[in-house]
Design a protein around this motif. Structure first.
Motif, PDB file in Angstrom:
ATOM      1  N   THR A 179       0.845  -1.181   0.000  1.00 41.33           N
ATOM      2  CA  THR A 179       0.000   0.000   0.000  1.00 41.33           C
ATOM      3  C   THR A 179       0.880   1.230   0.000  1.00 41.33           C
ATOM      4  O   THR A 179       1.854   1.303   0.730  1.00 41.33           O
ATOM      5  N   THR A 180       0.546   2.195  -0.789  1.00 37.60           N
ATOM      6  CA  THR A 180       1.334   3.421  -0.838  1.00 37.60           C
ATOM      7  C   THR A 180       0.470   4.608  -0.472  1.00 37.60           C
ATOM      8  O   THR A 180      -0.755   4.543  -0.491  1.00 37.60           O
ATOM      9  N   THR A 181       1.112   5.717  -0.114  1.00 39.96           N
ATOM     10  CA  THR A 181       0.382   6.918   0.265  1.00 39.96           C
ATOM     11  C   THR A 181      -0.439   7.431  -0.893  1.00 39.96           C
ATOM     12  O   THR A 181       0.054   7.555  -2.003  1.00 39.96           O
ATOM     13  N   LYS A 182      -1.691   7.796  -0.611  1.00 44.81           N
ATOM     14  CA  LYS A 182      -2.536   8.371  -1.645  1.00 44.81           C
ATOM     15  C   LYS A 182      -2.253   9.858  -1.734  1.00 44.81           C
ATOM     16  O   LYS A 182      -2.217  10.552  -0.734  1.00 44.81           O
ATOM     17  N   SER A 183      -2.036  10.351  -2.914  1.00 44.80           N
ATOM     18  CA  SER A 183      -1.709  11.753  -3.096  1.00 44.80           C
ATOM     19  C   SER A 183      -2.941  12.617  -2.879  1.00 44.80           C
ATOM     20  O   SER A 183      -4.078  12.164  -2.978  1.00 44.80           O
ATOM     21  N   LEU A 184      -2.699  13.889  -2.587  1.00 47.08           N
ATOM     22  CA  LEU A 184      -3.788  14.839  -2.532  1.00 47.08           C
ATOM     23  C   LEU A 184      -4.387  14.995  -3.917  1.00 47.08           C
ATOM     24  O   LEU A 184      -3.744  14.759  -4.923  1.00 47.08           O
ATOM     25  N   ARG A 185      -5.672  15.386  -3.972  1.00 47.60           N
ATOM     26  CA  ARG A 185      -6.307  15.586  -5.258  1.00 47.60           C
ATOM     27  C   ARG A 185      -5.492  16.579  -6.076  1.00 47.60           C
ATOM     28  O   ARG A 185      -4.977  17.571  -5.543  1.00 47.60           O
ATOM     29  N   PRO A 186      -5.368  16.369  -7.408  1.00 50.27           N
ATOM     30  CA  PRO A 186      -4.521  17.214  -8.238  1.00 50.27           C
ATOM     31  C   PRO A 186      -4.794  18.700  -8.066  1.00 50.27           C
ATOM     32  O   PRO A 186      -3.887  19.502  -7.899  1.00 50.27           O
ATOM     33  N   ALA A 225      -4.338   6.910   3.381  1.00 53.22           N
ATOM     34  CA  ALA A 225      -3.983   5.556   2.942  1.00 53.22           C
ATOM     35  C   ALA A 225      -4.227   4.556   4.058  1.00 53.22           C
ATOM     36  O   ALA A 225      -4.674   3.426   3.822  1.00 53.22           O
ATOM     37  N   GLY A 226      -3.944   4.957   5.294  1.00 53.34           N
ATOM     38  CA  GLY A 226      -4.166   4.065   6.418  1.00 53.34           C
ATOM     39  C   GLY A 226      -5.631   3.768   6.651  1.00 53.34           C
ATOM     40  O   GLY A 226      -6.007   2.629   6.942  1.00 53.34           O
ATOM     41  N   GLN A 227      -6.467   4.782   6.538  1.00 51.99           N
ATOM     42  CA  GLN A 227      -7.900   4.550   6.697  1.00 51.99           C
ATOM     43  C   GLN A 227      -8.434   3.596   5.629  1.00 51.99           C
ATOM     44  O   GLN A 227      -9.224   2.697   5.916  1.00 51.99           O
ATOM     45  N   LEU A 228      -7.985   3.797   4.397  1.00 52.53           N
ATOM     46  CA  LEU A 228      -8.401   2.902   3.311  1.00 52.53           C
ATOM     47  C   LEU A 228      -7.961   1.470   3.588  1.00 52.53           C
ATOM     48  O   LEU A 228      -8.714   0.512   3.360  1.00 52.53           O
TER      49      LEU A 228
END
Length: 459
Positions: free
Chosen positions: A4-11, A103-106
């Motif tokens: 799992t990788t960090t999800k980026s902020l919305r563009p 990412a952790g919540q997901l």
């Protein structure tokens, strides 16, 4: 477990955040007169956006919960008890809300069967006392970091150091010195559940002192450079009863720590009680610098201010701290019973911490999420050296009108590799946290001495 990788902020949000950062003065520069003039107007007194968000799902800030309700004590009153959930997020619809989750919540939603997040109406409950507002304006013009980029060189007490953070380290100091009162005491329980429904309870008396929350403090020299002092007297399990742990954290150097061992009847300095060293009695699930979500010096990481985002975070957690609760009902085999958690949509600051090239830490990367209205740390995602998500920790925020602050005290930490979890700072069953202990003299600087720890251990 899949990587799992960090999800980026919305563009769009990320571009806006980066543009704002690029347009800002360099880290450490004082706020402009125009910025300071906005405090208490377009911004809250500590720098959060005062207005509502685009669709009104985050309302405007209107002063927070600043009047003490009749019968108020932490865990004895829920000012929002009549609120109903708007919707629930679970594995089936998590992707729909992914841009407002970490990412952790997901990972928790998709890893654990039945895990859900009940989302309630957003209540901007965090108050700001007048003296905190006044001291924050002073800090906006004068607070600064040292040449190393992390030590705090100048700051006055009682206010947010950097209401207009220009760097990740400034944001970290806003968290570490956020106003929560002068100090407190509580009989707390750290709990380790097992798959069969049983749990181990590590019960202790906890004492905390935060000298920079005193508006009389004109600078670091007034408090000897001390950021905070913590003392823990272990009550259970029986095998550890009588142990004591004392921590002195500083604004310009790593912390000092001492341990009292009842069998030896002596206090010993413990330079290893810091960073990623495991805490005794927690099966290697809990590191020292995870206490209170994050504690200790900032020297092992580089901190990047990644911007601000809207996110579902634990908020107004009065149901979790209700003193009618029993631990056996609250603790499931894999996670805390979801009926006790409340999530709301709030704006959070995001800071990405990466271990420096010449340092080491078991968490090669951490992603911190700070509530803009209080600077409380509500969510931390922690990664190993291979970039895999390893642990997820969440705080639980609630407003304390008698102190004039929001408290983020109770924490839950999930280890995705060991598939176990730990809770900490849950006040023991039937016990109420004493939030004004330092103000009213039940906790003093003398409480945090080696002699006092020895005296307590020999009783």
């Amino acid at each position: 477990m899949r990587k799992t990788t960090t999800k980026s902020l919305r563009p769009g949000l990320l571009c806006t955040a980066l543009a704002a950062l690029l347009a800002s003065p360099p880290a450490g520069a004082a706020a402009t007169e125009a910025e300071i003039a906005g405090l208490g107007k377009t911004l809250t007194p500590i720098g959060a956006e005062a207005g509502k968000n685009a669709d009104g799902s985050i309302p405007a800030w209107s002063g927070g919960l600043n009047q003490v309700p009749a019968g108020w004590k932490p865990g004895r009153l829920d000012p929002y008890k009549d609120d109903k959930p708007l919707f629930a997020i679970d594995a089936g619809n998590a992707d729909k809300y992914a841009d407002k989750l970490s990412a952790g919540q997901l990972a928790l939603l998709k890893t654990y069967k039945g895990y859900r997040m009940d989302v309630y109406p957003t209540r901007r409950s965090c108050p700001v006392p007048d003296f905190v507002a006044a001291q924050t304006k002073k800090n906006a013009a004068a607070a600064k970091l040292g040449a190393d980029g992390w030590q705090l060189e100048a700051v006055v007490g009682g206010g947010t150091p950097f209401p207009f953070p220009k760097s990740g380290a400034e944001a970290m100091w806003n968290y570490k010195l956020r106003y929560t009162g002068l100090g407190r005491r509580a009989q707390i329980s750290a709990l380790m559940p097992d798959k069969d429904g049983s749990y181990v309870e590590n019960k202790q008396w906890a004492y905390e002192l935060y000298p920079f929350n005193d508006p009389k403090v004109a600078g670091p020299a007034d408090v000897g450079g001390v950021e905070s002092k913590l003392l823990f007297d272990v009550l259970s399990p029986a095998s550890r009863a009588g142990e004591g742990y004392l921590i002195h954290a500083f604004i310009d150097k790593p912390q000092d720590a001492w341990i009292y061992f009842p069998g030896q009847r002596r206090v010993r300095r413990s330079p290893t009680f810091a960073y990623d060293n495991p805490i005794a009695g927690f099966d290697n699930l809990y590191f020292v610098d995870q206490i209170n979500m994050f504690t200790g010096a900032l020297d092992r990481y580089d901190y990047k201010l990644a911007g601000k985002k809207e996110m579902f975070v634990p908020y107004n957690s009065y149901r979790l701290i209700d003193k009618n609760n029993k631990f056996k009902d609250m603790l499931g085999p894999d996670y805390v019973n979801r009926d006790y958690l409340r999530y709301e949509l709030h704006r959070v600051w995001v800071v990405e911490a990466t271990v420096k090239g010449d340092k080491r830490h078991s968490f090669a990367k951490r992603v911190f999420h700070f509530d803009e209205d209080s600077w409380a740390l509500l969510q931390v995602d922690m990664y190993d050296a291979k970039g895999n998500l390893w642990r997820v920790q969440e705080g639980s925020l609630w407003a304390a009108p008698d102190v004039g602050a929001c408290m983020a005290y109770e924490t839950q930490m999930y280890d995705l590799v060991a598939r176990r979890y730990v809770t900490d700072n849950w006040t023991a069953e039937g016990e109420v946290i004493d939030l004004t202990a330092a103000k009213e003299g039940r906790v003093t600087a003398a409480t945090f001495s080696q002699d006092e720890m020895r005296r307590r251990g020999e009783r």
